[in-house]
Design an enzyme around this catalytic site. Structure first.
Site, PDB file in Angstrom:
ATOM      1  N   CYS A 164       0.832  -1.419  -0.074  1.00 15.81           N
ATOM      2  CA  CYS A 164       0.171  -0.144   0.078  1.00 15.81           C
ATOM      3  C   CYS A 164       0.790   1.132   0.057  1.00 15.81           C
ATOM      4  CB  CYS A 164      -0.904   0.071   1.261  1.00 15.81           C
ATOM      5  SG  CYS A 164      -2.189  -1.552   1.129  1.00 15.81           S
ATOM      6  N   HIS A 304      -2.897   7.881   5.934  1.00 14.14           N
ATOM      7  CA  HIS A 304      -2.947   6.616   5.492  1.00 14.14           C
ATOM      8  C   HIS A 304      -4.635   6.157   5.893  1.00 14.14           C
ATOM      9  CE1 HIS A 304      -2.001   2.870   3.742  1.00 14.14           C
ATOM     10  NE2 HIS A 304      -2.177   2.258   4.967  1.00 14.14           N
ATOM     11  N   GLU A 315      -1.667   5.445  13.843  1.00 15.51           N
ATOM     12  CA  GLU A 315      -1.211   6.708  13.164  1.00 15.51           C
ATOM     13  C   GLU A 315      -1.565   7.855  13.911  1.00 15.51           C
ATOM     14  OE1 GLU A 315      -1.641   8.457   8.345  1.00 15.51           O
ATOM     15  OE2 GLU A 315      -2.914   6.899   9.116  1.00 15.51           O
ATOM     16  N   LYS A 336      -9.725   7.880   2.106  1.00 15.61           N
ATOM     17  CA  LYS A 336     -10.416   6.563   1.906  1.00 15.61           C
ATOM     18  C   LYS A 336     -11.650   6.277   2.528  1.00 15.61           C
ATOM     19  CE  LYS A 336      -5.820   4.196   2.247  1.00 15.61           C
ATOM     20  NZ  LYS A 336      -4.940   5.468   2.655  1.00 15.61           N
ATOM     21  N   HIS A 341      -9.931   1.874  -0.108  1.00 14.36           N
ATOM     22  CA  HIS A 341      -8.473   1.952   0.083  1.00 14.36           C
ATOM     23  C   HIS A 341      -7.946   1.214  -1.352  1.00 14.36           C
ATOM     24  CE1 HIS A 341      -4.407   1.112   1.091  1.00 14.36           C
ATOM     25  NE2 HIS A 341      -4.490   0.486   2.222  1.00 14.36           N
ATOM     26  N   PHE A 400       1.835  -3.427   4.050  1.00 11.60           N
ATOM     27  CA  PHE A 400       2.157  -4.643   4.698  1.00 11.60           C
ATOM     28  C   PHE A 400       3.875  -4.894   4.449  1.00 11.60           C
ATOM     29  CE2 PHE A 400      -2.209  -7.039   3.843  1.00 11.60           C
ATOM     30  CZ  PHE A 400      -2.529  -6.332   4.944  1.00 11.60           C
TER      31      PHE A 400
END
Length: 414
Positions: A164, A304, A315, A336, A341, A400
């Site tokens: 991502c 994010h 975050e 998002k 996403h 990831f």
């Protein structure tokens, strides 16, 4: 040697909110969700039945029918967004400048739909029925490759595949390519088309997806107490990055300047961020240090913000650790909440959104802010867009494997 300045002169966006930049941007400012029931396949047996699908998209508007059949949708989206970005920048790629124009488009997964289709053909009919275009229609770098071929860009050509963070890494790496003099222009960002049975089934097996199937448009709710997972989206975000003097020489419209880029690794877990948010702190700090900007100068963060319980909390914690009391003065939003996403394309889309926010002096909202979370207590621009003077904007992407990226944009000041 003085570093060359890099500016954004074009943005191309293709998303669940619209097939072009103008439609996507308008929907973002209206706080409209692009999330709905999945239409691509039968979701009866799937725990998550919702996604941010690109709607009414016709690849034949961008490539001929013969070529379109040789490409997965993630390549179609990359070409569409690149054409939109080039059109908005008024840049013409010619024989005179082609070698100084590069392409750097990331993807987290690549051609998942065609991989699934060709595997079914293989199981049913054997290897002789596999398409000769199977590999070049699915591998990650073919978005960059096909965009390069389509527009004649002969400069640096590459493709990060960092989950991502792919789109954000592509923008940051392209910024550095121009800064050090290896190109004058880069088409940079990400593209993804992973709303497929295996992809949705795989993310659902990880318990990563929202199962708020009865209210699709309220399912993606970053930083809200009732968040229960991310909603998968698709599309592309491509920026035209350009060396400042090159842009000035052709009297280009300058949307924003790119001034800092950070990278970090969590070295912690394959999918989860560390509880102390240290990777996110380091990557944001690296972007600020690269630009020689103080934390107290940041006005806006496009987070994010995936809508997963741990990600949003951690975050938020990282922002508070790095920015201290200033964390409560800056604005943070997750688009998002409206697009879903986009995995490897998220950083490209959100980098473009950050540049447009600076240019248009408006903060896109985080929608579905209905239940305050005491652990997520910053200004998330709840539910409605807001006018604001934005001098510095940060865009975060975390992937990831613990791979993190941050890009710092600045209002262009001659």
């Amino acid at each position: 040697m003085e570093k060359r300045r890099v500016v954004v002169t074009g943005v191309g966006l293709t998303s669940a909110l619209g097939n072009d930049t103008e439609t996507t941007w308008k929907a973002l400012l209206e706080g409209r969700s692009g999330i709905d029931r999945i239409t691509r396949f039968d979701t009866t047996d799937f725990p998550s039945k919702i996604a941010g699908e690109v709607k009414n998209f016709d690849p034949l508007q961008f490539v001929d029918a013969k070529s379109a059949r040789k490409m997965d949708a993630f390549i179609h989206y990359a070409i569409a967004a690149s054409e939109c970005a080039l059109r908005s920048s008024c840049l013409k790629i010619t024989s005179a400048n082609a070698a100084r124009v590069g392409v750097y488009i990331g993807s987290g997964i690549g051609g998942f739909a065609i991989i699934e289709r060709e595997h079914e053909k293989f199981l049913a009919h054997g290897p002789r029925k596999i398409s000769p275009f199977f590999i070049p229609s699915t591998i990650v770098n073919l978005a960059s490759g096909q965009v390069s071929i389509r527009f004649g860009a002969k400069g640096p050509n590459s493709a990060p595949c960092t989950a991502c963070s792919s789109g954000c890494h592509a923008i940051g790496d392209s910024f550095k390519i121009i800064q050090r003099g290896d190109a004058d222009v880069m088409l940079a960002g990400g593209s993804e088309a992973a709303i497929t049975p295996m992809s949705v089934g795989g993310f659902a097996a990880m318990k990563a997806l929202s199962t708020r199937n009865g209210e699709p448009q309220k399912a993606s709710r970053p930083f809200d107490r009732e968040r229960d997972g991310f909603v998968i989206g698709e599309g592309a975000g491509i920026l035209v990055l350009e060396e400042l003097d090159h842009a000035r020489a052709r009297d280009a419209q300058i949307l924003a300047e790119v001034i800092g880029y950070g990278m970090s690794g969590d070295a912690f877990h394959i999918t989860a961020p560390p509880e102390d948010g240290s990777g996110a702190v380091r990557v944001m700090m690296a972007a600020l240090q690269d630009a020689n900007v103080r934390p107290s100068e940041i006005d806006y963060i496009n987070a994010h913000g995936t809508s997963t319980p741990p990600n949003d909390r951690i975050e938020t914690m990282a922002i508070k650790k790095l920015f201290g009391e200033h964390a409560y003065k800056l604005a943070v939003s997750s688009t998002k909440s409206m697009t879903g996403h986009l995995l490897g394309a998220a950083g490209g889309l959100e980098g473009g959104i950050a540049a447009l926010a600076i240019r248009n002096e408006i903060l896109p909202p985080t929608i579905n802010q209905e239940h305050p979370d005491p652990e997520c207590d910053l200004d998330y621009v709840p539910n409605r867009a807001r006018s604001a003077q934005i001098r510095y904007a940060l865009s975060n992407s975390f992937g990831f494997g613990g791979t993190n990226a941050s890009i710092l944009f600045k209002r262009y000041e001659p």
